[in-house]
Design an enzyme around this catalytic site. Structure first.
Site, short mmCIF file in Angstrom:
data_model
loop_
_atom_site.label_atom_id
_atom_site.label_comp_id
_atom_site.label_asym_id
_atom_site.label_seq_id
_atom_site.Cartn_x
_atom_site.Cartn_y
_atom_site.Cartn_z
N SER A 293 0.72 -1.17 0.39
CA SER A 293 -0.33 0.10 -0.44
C SER A 293 0.77 1.30 -0.11
O SER A 293 1.64 1.54 0.35
CB SER A 293 -0.63 -0.14 1.35
OG SER A 293 -0.39 1.18 1.68
N LYS A 294 0.33 2.16 -0.45
CA LYS A 294 1.44 3.23 -0.60
C LYS A 294 1.30 4.23 0.29
O LYS A 294 2.04 4.71 0.83
CB LYS A 294 -0.01 4.13 -1.87
CG LYS A 294 1.03 5.75 -2.48
CD LYS A 294 0.43 6.36 -3.66
CE LYS A 294 0.71 7.77 -3.83
NZ LYS A 294 -0.16 8.10 -4.98
N ARG A 295 -0.33 4.36 0.81
CA ARG A 295 0.07 4.81 2.36
C ARG A 295 1.40 4.64 3.66
O ARG A 295 2.00 4.67 4.44
CB ARG A 295 -0.98 4.66 3.43
CG ARG A 295 -1.77 5.71 3.78
CD ARG A 295 -3.13 6.04 4.18
NE ARG A 295 -3.93 5.40 3.65
CZ ARG A 295 -3.99 3.89 5.06
NH1 ARG A 295 -3.75 4.75 6.43
NH2 ARG A 295 -4.55 3.29 4.88
N LYS A 296 1.11 2.77 3.28
CA LYS A 296 2.39 2.47 4.96
C LYS A 296 3.08 1.69 4.73
O LYS A 296 4.19 1.11 5.11
CB LYS A 296 0.76 0.58 4.86
CG LYS A 296 -0.28 1.37 5.55
CD LYS A 296 -1.50 -0.18 5.96
CE LYS A 296 -2.25 -0.34 6.75
NZ LYS A 296 -3.12 -1.61 6.05
#
Ligand code: GLU
Length: 374
Positions: A293-296
């Site tokens: 994930s891009k966020r994590k």
């Protein structure tokens, strides 16, 4: 309905005959089995491991077959465009030795240019106009608010959301109603008049996943936005045809759009390229596996590997290990050989999620570095 008159009103002016585009973008003079592949990123400034994953596969398939790999920039969504993004894509891929033969800002043959979709607007409009003339596309005047109310209504009724069948309000407007809306200066988009029926299922041969069952599309998808720029779906069909793409290896997140793409190719009267939907990169997170994930996960960004000082060949070796199940064994026997000598095969690509693990990459890196001379 006088479709010719409607098309003239919606897209006024003279467009070249469609056959003109077949002439200026002729079939490529390449060997019969040579593959034409592409990477078609949006210039959002974020180039990630998933891009590299499919880029390496496309590059290997093209070059191993004596074909062509090109870079097309899918910039139809202006809101997401970031300055310098194309340079960033090119630099990131060059760092990992992905070589393009043609494409945006690539020093190569420009027969199939322009490579930026925004510069191809006239081609798309010519085909949209033809679809309107043939009664296969229509203007839709629904506002954002109306569409969002429709979505709520469908969600409440537990129906599939979208613009289709009985919900496709503007599909059945009369000629008089359409011209009244146009006279009133109402903004409009152009939608495909889908001929599909979701009751119909058919078998599709995916180059990676094998035979899959696909449901016919019945969504009247937007093909031309109110600013006269097409949507990705429409633009990619035109481009893959006129850039003479033979094989599309792309992420499996595009599988759900496949029915739309199949219908678009069919209504445009084009032969389709073959498609292979590549599995997603997964990460072990405690007990579960999930998509990177891009966020994590900072390791999703290609910038991460440069910043952390990873040896690019090690990343490439790991990607190859994940892409082809017999690569690891080959590499153990041939550690000194150029990676290009490995016989890459679409058939050996994994059908479901590839587990990406930084420890494994570190291990590969260690081996790679230990083989270098001082
Ligand atoms: N522009 C799409 C993307 O950003 C490409 C999808 C495709 O390869 O057809 O991933």
């Amino acid at each position: 309905m006088d479709c010719q008159k409607l098309a003239e009103r919606l897209l006024p002016g003279n467009y070249p005959k469609l056959s003109y585009y077949e002439e200026i973008y002729p079939p490529r003079a390449i060997e019969k089995n040579a593959e034409v592949t592409r990477l078609a990123p949006s210039p959002t400034g974020f180039i990630h491991l998933g891009n590299l994953f499919v880029a390496i596969a496309n590059e290997r398939i093209a070059h191993q077959s004596g074909g062509v790999m090109y870079l097309r920039i899918e910039d139809t969504d202006d809101k997401r465009r970031v300055e310098g993004a194309v340079e960033a894509v090119k630099n990131a891929l060059r760092y990992f030795s992905v070589r393009f033969d043609e494409g945006a800002e690539i020093d190569g043959d420009n027969t199939y240019a322009p490579w930026y979709q925004r510069q191809r607007a006239e081609i798309y409009r010519a085909f949209v106009k033809d679809l309107i003339v043939r009664g296969k596309a229509y203007p839709c005047f629904c506002t954002e608010e109306e569409l969002s109310a429709l979505r709520d209504e469908q969600t409440n009724e537990k129906k599939i959301t979208g613009y289709y069948g009985e919900y496709a309000r503007c599909r059945n407007l009369t000629e008089a109603e359409i011209f009244r809306n146009l006279d009133a200066g109402k903004p409009f988009v152009i939608r495909l008049k889908s001929a599909g029926n979701p009751e119909n299922k058919f078998t599709f041969r995916d180059e990676i996943k094998g035979e899959i069952t696909v449901t016919e599309n019945d969504q009247d998808v937007v093909i031309l936005k109110s600013d006269g720029i097409p949507t990705y779906h429409f633009a990619h069909a035109i481009d893959d045809h006129f850039m003479r793409t033979t094989l599309v290896i792309r992420g499996e997140e595009w599988l759900s759009s496949l029915p739309i793409h199949i219908e678009l190719f069919s209504v445009l009267g084009f032969d389709r390229p073959r498609y292979g939907h590549n599995c997603s990169l997964m990460k072990q997170d405690g007990e579960t596996r999930r998509k990177l994930s891009k966020r994590k996960d900072p390791e999703l960004s290609l910038e991460f590997y440069r910043q952390e000082g990873y040896f690019p060949r090690a990343v490439r070796v790991y990607m190859m290990t994940l892409l082809n199940s017999n690569f690891e064994e080959w590499y153990q026997k041939n550690p000194e050989k150029p990676l290009e000598e490995f016989p890459f095969s679409v058939k050996k690509m994994g059908k479901s999620g590839a587990l990406f693990d930084l420890d494994k990459l570190n291990d590969i890196s260690k081996n790679e570095l230990s083989r270098l001379t001082a």
